[in-house]
Design a protein around this motif. Structure first.
Motif, PDB file in Angstrom:
ATOM      1  N   CYS A 356       0.480  -1.310  -0.120  1.00 48.86           N
ATOM      2  CA  CYS A 356       0.016   0.024  -0.153  1.00 48.86           C
ATOM      3  C   CYS A 356       0.856   1.257   0.031  1.00 48.86           C
ATOM      4  O   CYS A 356       2.108   1.307   0.264  1.00 48.86           O
ATOM      5  CB  CYS A 356      -0.933   0.104   1.212  1.00 48.86           C
ATOM      6  SG  CYS A 356      -0.108   0.341   2.519  1.00 48.86           S
ATOM      7  N   PRO A 357       0.230   2.599  -0.105  1.00 50.10           N
ATOM      8  CA  PRO A 357       1.227   3.738  -0.132  1.00 50.10           C
ATOM      9  C   PRO A 357       1.981   4.132   1.213  1.00 50.10           C
ATOM     10  O   PRO A 357       3.074   4.614   0.857  1.00 50.10           O
ATOM     11  CB  PRO A 357      -0.056   4.790  -0.575  1.00 50.10           C
ATOM     12  CG  PRO A 357      -1.078   4.041  -1.132  1.00 50.10           C
ATOM     13  CD  PRO A 357      -1.170   2.743  -0.441  1.00 50.10           C
ATOM     14  N   HIS A 360       2.902  -0.867   3.543  1.00 46.48           N
ATOM     15  CA  HIS A 360       2.565  -1.902   4.146  1.00 46.48           C
ATOM     16  C   HIS A 360       2.290  -3.081   3.082  1.00 46.48           C
ATOM     17  O   HIS A 360       1.628  -2.725   2.369  1.00 46.48           O
ATOM     18  CB  HIS A 360       1.487  -1.993   5.285  1.00 46.48           C
ATOM     19  CG  HIS A 360       1.922  -0.993   6.151  1.00 46.48           C
ATOM     20  ND1 HIS A 360       2.908  -1.141   7.065  1.00 46.48           N
ATOM     21  CD2 HIS A 360       1.207   0.297   6.700  1.00 46.48           C
ATOM     22  CE1 HIS A 360       2.866   0.090   7.968  1.00 46.48           C
ATOM     23  NE2 HIS A 360       2.099   0.782   7.654  1.00 46.48           N
ATOM     24  N   CYS A 388      -4.155   0.411   9.387  1.00 46.51           N
ATOM     25  CA  CYS A 388      -4.952   1.356   8.702  1.00 46.51           C
ATOM     26  C   CYS A 388      -5.532   2.247   9.716  1.00 46.51           C
ATOM     27  O   CYS A 388      -5.515   3.352   9.411  1.00 46.51           O
ATOM     28  CB  CYS A 388      -6.088   0.465   7.937  1.00 46.51           C
ATOM     29  SG  CYS A 388      -5.380  -0.469   6.442  1.00 46.51           S
ATOM     30  N   MET A 393      -2.206   8.044   6.143  1.00 48.06           N
ATOM     31  CA  MET A 393      -2.430   8.083   4.714  1.00 48.06           C
ATOM     32  C   MET A 393      -4.055   7.493   4.412  1.00 48.06           C
ATOM     33  O   MET A 393      -4.212   7.042   3.404  1.00 48.06           O
ATOM     34  CB  MET A 393      -1.530   7.466   3.734  1.00 48.06           C
ATOM     35  CG  MET A 393      -0.229   8.033   3.942  1.00 48.06           C
ATOM     36  SD  MET A 393       1.017   7.214   2.964  1.00 48.06           S
ATOM     37  CE  MET A 393       0.831   7.740   1.502  1.00 48.06           C
ATOM     38  N   ARG A 394      -4.798   7.256   5.655  1.00 42.76           N
ATOM     39  CA  ARG A 394      -6.150   6.545   5.673  1.00 42.76           C
ATOM     40  C   ARG A 394      -7.172   7.382   4.669  1.00 42.76           C
ATOM     41  O   ARG A 394      -8.176   6.761   4.332  1.00 42.76           O
ATOM     42  CB  ARG A 394      -6.378   5.771   6.975  1.00 42.76           C
ATOM     43  CG  ARG A 394      -6.823   7.144   7.691  1.00 42.76           C
ATOM     44  CD  ARG A 394      -7.124   6.382   9.290  1.00 42.76           C
ATOM     45  NE  ARG A 394      -7.388   7.435  10.442  1.00 42.76           N
ATOM     46  CZ  ARG A 394      -6.437   8.198  10.956  1.00 42.76           C
ATOM     47  NH1 ARG A 394      -5.341   8.037  10.730  1.00 42.76           N
ATOM     48  NH2 ARG A 394      -7.002   8.858  11.931  1.00 42.76           N
ATOM     49  N   LYS A 405      -9.694  -3.847   4.900  1.00 44.93           N
ATOM     50  CA  LYS A 405      -9.114  -3.012   3.928  1.00 44.93           C
ATOM     51  C   LYS A 405      -8.785  -3.869   2.738  1.00 44.93           C
ATOM     52  O   LYS A 405      -7.689  -4.770   2.949  1.00 44.93           O
ATOM     53  CB  LYS A 405      -8.270  -2.131   4.354  1.00 44.93           C
ATOM     54  CG  LYS A 405      -7.341  -1.792   3.382  1.00 44.93           C
ATOM     55  CD  LYS A 405      -8.160  -0.564   2.556  1.00 44.93           C
ATOM     56  CE  LYS A 405      -7.455  -0.403   1.209  1.00 44.93           C
ATOM     57  NZ  LYS A 405      -8.352   0.531   0.318  1.00 44.93           N
TER      58      LYS A 405
HETATM   59  S1  SF4 Z   1      -4.810   3.019   5.343  1.00 47.81           S
HETATM   60 FE1  SF4 Z   1      -4.078   0.967   5.266  1.00 47.81          FE
HETATM   61  S2  SF4 Z   1      -3.794   0.250   3.077  1.00 47.81           S
HETATM   62 FE2  SF4 Z   1      -4.363   2.592   3.007  1.00 47.81          FE
HETATM   63  S3  SF4 Z   1      -2.231   3.291   3.001  1.00 47.81           S
HETATM   64 FE3  SF4 Z   1      -2.670   3.234   5.252  1.00 47.81          FE
HETATM   65  S4  SF4 Z   1      -2.087   1.202   5.973  1.00 47.81           S
HETATM   66 FE4  SF4 Z   1      -2.012   1.149   3.754  1.00 47.81          FE
END
Ligand code: SF4
Length: 486
Positions: A356-357, A360, A388, A393-394, A405
């Protein structure tokens, strides 16, 4: 201030070099192959031409950096060796009896003179120019790949890191000289970094003034590393937690903390472009830039070889527009079917998972839909929602309160159909066999030239290391190709 010309060496001992440095010595060959005046042209604006003390000539400083990459030495060991190694003195354009500089000048040179210089492109383009001039670049094929470099400073606190380095010095001394036990000062007990630094300085001092084994390489090298680390802290040039290094994934179970160098190399094994990034970046997204840079450097490109990370939809479309054959095996899950997403996730080919950005990796995946039907199948990747929930960045990625997710991808998009057919042809299979060459190049960068670990902190330091290492490796390759030609 710099003199416009390199000094004329009038020493009566200069003839020694003719006797001591054979014609086929690597450093003599490099000196004869490259006109280093391009360094002066590029660096002139970084020096004051009128005032100040005479600075060490930029060509010599640049050559020091090159020697560091060729022989994988610390700054202190490099300067030390240039005191007595005649091939180094010859290469540096010094007289045999000339004194050497202080190694801290190299840190200053890197920091003050090499900023904003696009050194990576400059040096690679120079070697490609030489290869073209010598008629060595005939193929219209490039191979692309990325190699990772561990950050010099791990994810440790500054205190832990300094402690580890001073311990390594003490250990090396004790192994060779038992009488030194008890001679080092008391270890600091507080959490103050200044106290730990002071302790490290004392360790260096005790070894240098009281130990009989201070000059033994196993000890001296560790002392030099400790001195460099102390210097880094004092100059705030590096930090224990490298501010730019990032976690990248080599496979589902193995990660690394550091940087990636994305590389394009010709079939003649000359690197034609490189881009240094932080470790979490995916390989595929740099394909177009590597091709463009290789063209700018002077390559004509008809075919590009890469692993499955490069067969994303964008890359396939780009290759089609540019009339380039892309020899990159299709990965059924490499691209999103809709292309409408605002947030892009990166596919990690080694782990077979998306990242993911926030960096992770997915924790599991599941397939939906049936094979051989009109509708595309999908693969869903599941992320750890505990991460998350606290992720900065959620927004737009994870919905507050959601139980999962996921990230879904179409298994085969229309853009992949042609590539799927192409990869079954004999032509594709035959060309794909050449990809081992770039893996061998990655290994060459890492093993004899120390590219496995960053020599300083930060992306800028990594770019300098990449530029000088690739320059050295390319020159060695050009010399080899020229000697094969003779
Ligand atoms: S919200 Fe979750 S999936 Fe999205 S960037 Fe953040 S850790 Fe990664």
């Amino acid at each position: 201030m710099i003199s416009k010309q390199e000094t004329l060496n009038l020493s009566p001992y200069m003839a020694l070099y003719d006797v001591l440095i054979p014609k086929d010595h690597l450093l003599r060959q490099i000196n004869e192959l490259v006109d280093f005046s391009f360094v002066l042209d590029e660096l002139q604006s970084k020096y004051c031409l009128e005032n100040g003390r005479n600075a060490i000539h930029p060509i010599r400083m640049f050559k020091y950096l090159l020697l560091k990459s060729i022989y994988d030495l610390s700054d202190a060991d490099l300067v030390e060796r240039s005191k007595y190694d005649m091939s180094f003195k010859y290469f540096l354009d010094m007289t045999p009896e000339e004194n050497v500089m202080n190694s801290s000048s190299l840190t200053k040179f890197r920091r003050l003179r090499l900023q904003d210089l696009y050194l990576l492109d400059l040096l690679i383009n120079k070697t490609v120019e030489i290869a073209v001039e010598k008629g060595l670049l005939l193929s219209k094929i490039i191979m692309v790949d990325a190699t990772h470099t561990q950050a010099r400073y791990n994810q440790k606190s500054p205190k832990e890191f300094l402690r580890e380095k001073s311990k390594s010095v003490r250990k090396a001394v004790y192994q060779l000289e038992e009488e030194m036990v008890g001679k080092f000062p008391e270890k600091p007990t507080s959490n103050e970094i200044e106290e730990e630094l002071q302790y490290c300085r004392q360790v260096v001092d005790v070894v240098e003034t009281q130990s009989k084994v201070a000059q033994i390489p196993a000890v001296k090298e560790r002392v030099n590393v400790l001195k460099e680390v102390i210097d880094d802290y004092e100059n705030q040039w590096s930090y224990s937690d490298d501010p730019d290094a990032r976690v990248g994934h080599k496979s589902a179970d193995t990660a690394f903390f550091g940087f990636k160098t994305h590389i394009a190399m010709s079939d003649e094994r000359i690197i034609t472009a490189a881009i240094v990034t932080t470790g979490e970046k995916s390989d595929g997204q740099y394909l177009q830039e590597l091709i463009e840079k290789s063209k700018e450097a002077g390559m004509e490109i008809e075919t590009v070889l890469g692993d499955a990370a490069y067969s994303g939809k964008d890359n396939l479309q780009y290759a089609k527009t540019e009339e380039i054959q892309l020899i990159s095996k299709l990965n059924p899950v490499i691209t999103s079917g809709s292309g409408q997403r605002k947030i892009e996730f990166d596919y990690n080919k080694d782990a077979g998972m998306f990242v993911c950005p926030a960096g992770h990796m997915a924790i599991q995946k599941a397939r939906s839909g049936k094979k051989n039907q009109n509708k595309n199948q999908h693969t869903k990747y599941y992320f750890d929602i505990e991460k998350c929930k606290v992720c900065p960045m959620r927004e737009g990625c994870y919905q507050e309160g959601a139980k999962s997710k996921t990230y879904s991808v179409t298994i085969k998009s229309i853009e992949h159909e042609e590539q799927a057919a192409f990869q079954e042809t004999d032509k594709f299979k035959q060309l794909a066999r050449n990809r081992y060459k770039i893996e061998a190049k990655n290994s060459e960068l890492k093993h004899p030239h120390g590219y496995k670990t960053a020599k300083s902190a930060g992306l800028f330091g990594m770019e300098i290391q990449g530029a000088t290492t690739i320059f050295a490796v390319n020159l060695k390759r050009i010399i080899k190709l020229l000697s094969d030609k003779e």
